[in-house]
Every structure is written in structure tokens, then in C-alpha cells.
Design an enzyme around this catalytic site. Structure first.
Site, short mmCIF file in Angstrom:
data_model
loop_
_atom_site.label_atom_id
_atom_site.label_comp_id
_atom_site.label_asym_id
_atom_site.label_seq_id
_atom_site.Cartn_x
_atom_site.Cartn_y
_atom_site.Cartn_z
CG HIS A 1 -34.51 -41.46 -1.28
ND1 HIS A 1 -34.32 -40.40 -0.42
CD2 HIS A 1 -33.46 -41.41 -2.15
CE1 HIS A 1 -33.21 -39.75 -0.74
NE2 HIS A 1 -32.68 -40.35 -1.79
CD GLU B 1 -33.72 -25.16 11.19
OE1 GLU B 1 -33.02 -26.17 11.37
OE2 GLU B 1 -34.09 -24.43 12.12
#
Length: 245
Positions: free
Chosen positions: A107, A202
Site C-alpha cells: 500500500h 481478535e
């Protein structure tokens, strides 16, 4: 041993660089359509430069954390053994390099400028403004951050695809699983019969595609992951009964 590791914003969060998509992240505080598209830059380059000058300074003040250093150690030790590591990051900070790792920035990077007139790319660590002059064509007002904005194609896709197809293990560290094409790498790896591992604070949006996962702070999970890789190899991350080459 041939490894492919993808890192995202989660690996730099403990260094003080804010994530983009988590609750309270940058895209919850700022409209990406006003800051991170070619159209936004054409419409209001002063605003876009102001935002990226702030981001560049934030990255400059940050320091590599234990997760960055662990991957740099993995790079060094794999190279010494004659093994191969492809470390690809979605991040635009330079913390992997400052820790000592070789990395492919899909990116782009905050510390580079690209000229929209001549296409040249230059190191750029200070402020960038509409008055900044391109060192190659010597024209002012045509420099932009060398960042992949929304609607633009990520960099190095051919090199990335070749490395992914040759890997023994694909691991994603600190990624949201929401940004393509990077979010699709795990599916490509599974299709090729490559073992897949997620390390995250998570579960990511694509967590169900991983063979095995370790959840917790990157500064804790990544050093353990590297220790296991170096002592036991990628087979340690293949679940019992899984058919892998």
C-alpha cells in the site's frame, strides 16, 4: 522452509500508530472520501497534505515494538539458514525496516513522495505541501504521498502472488480481513493447500478461513510464533489431520 507473512495495522498499534477500521480508528474519525482518494487530492490538496503530514510525523515518532523485532529476527535467521521469507505489509509506516526486516509495502509508504507529472518516487520525511518541488522534473504542486488510495491498485501484486503460491505457511498478523486483495490471500493459500495461521487481537472478518489462530497482543503472540517457527518449522502450525504438502 518458505514462509509468507502478511502484516496489517494491528502489528503497529502497540507502537502508538492508530488502526483504521477498529472502533475509534482513523476512518471512524475522518471521512476517507475526503482524505484518501485521488479525487479528494484533486479537490483539496491542502487538506490531504495536512492529514498526511500529521500521519507522517506520527509514524516518525513511533518506535518498532517486540512484534516488529521478532519478525526481523525471523528474517535474519531464515536468511542465514537458506530459507525464504516473504514479508508483505499493508502498513505505510517504516517500523519493519527500522527493526531490521526486509518488507514489501503493498500500500505504499508515508516516507515517500510520488510526482503525478513525471511519475518519479523520492524519499520524503518532512512536510509535503502544494509548494513542494519534484526533484526530478522540478515542478511544484505535483507531489503526493506514495500511498495507495481507495480506488487505486495495490503495488507488487505479481511478486506477491508468486511468493504466496510457493509458501509452506501463510500467516496474517494484525489484519482486519476486510481490505482486498490482501483479505483474499488466505483463501488463495487454502486453495493451494498451504497451511494458514492468524495472529490477531481478535478474530478478523475472514477468521473462519484460517487453520489455526492465536489471539492476544502482537507483542506477545508474534515472538512466541517466531520462536516456534525457528525451533519446529511450519509443521507446528498444521492442525492434526489436515492434508498439507
Amino acid at each position: 522452509m518458505d514462509l509468507f507473512i502478511l502484516t496489517g495495522a494491528g502489528i503497529s498499534a502497540e507502537s502508538g500508530i492508530g488502526t483504521f477500521r477498529d472502533p475509534g480508528g482513523l476512518w471512524e474519525q475522518h471521512d476517507p472520501r475526503q482524505l484518501a482518494t485521488p479525487e479528494a487530492f484533486e479537490r483539496d490538496p491542502i487538506l490531504v497534505h495536512r492529514f498526511y503530514n500529521w500521519r507522517r510525523e506520527t509514524c516518525r515518532r513511533a518506535e518498532p515494538n517486540e512484534a516488529h523485532h521478532a519478525l526481523a529476527r525471523l528474517d535474519r535467521e531464515m536468511t542465514a539458514r537458506g530459507d525464504r521469507l516473504m514479508l508483505v505489509t499493508q502498513n505505510v509506516d517504516d517500523l519493519h525496516e527500522r527493526a531490521g526486516a526486509r518488507v514489501v509495502h503493498m500500500h505504499g509508504q508515508h516516507n515517500e513522495a510520488r510526482c503525478t507529472r513525471c511519475g518519479s518516487v523520492h524519499p520524503w520525511t518532512g512536510e509535503m505541501t502544494v509548494e513542494s518541488v519534484c526533484p526530478t522534473c522540478e515542478r511544484a504542486g505535483r507531489l503526493r504521498p506514495n500511498i495507495v488510495w481507495f480506488g487505486e491498485t495495490p503495488m507488487h501484486q505479481g511478486r506477491i502472488a508468486a511468493a504466496l503460491g510457493a509458501a509452506d505457511l501463510f500467516a496474517a498478523i494484525g489484519t482486519s480481513g476486510a481490505v482486498y486483495p490482501a483479505a483474499g490471500y488466505v483463501a488463495a493459500a487454502r486453495h493451494a493447500g498451504i497451511a494458514t495461521c492468524e495472529l490477531n487481537l481478535e478474530p478478523a472478518d475472514n477468521a473462519g478461513l484460517f487453520d489455526i489462530a492465536f489471539y492476544g497482543k502482537a507483542t506477545e503472540t508474534v515472538p512466541r510464533f517466531v520462536d516456534t517457527l525457528l525451533s519446529e518449522g511450519p509443521g507446528a502450525f498444521v492442525p492434526d489431520g489436515a492434508a498439507r504438502p
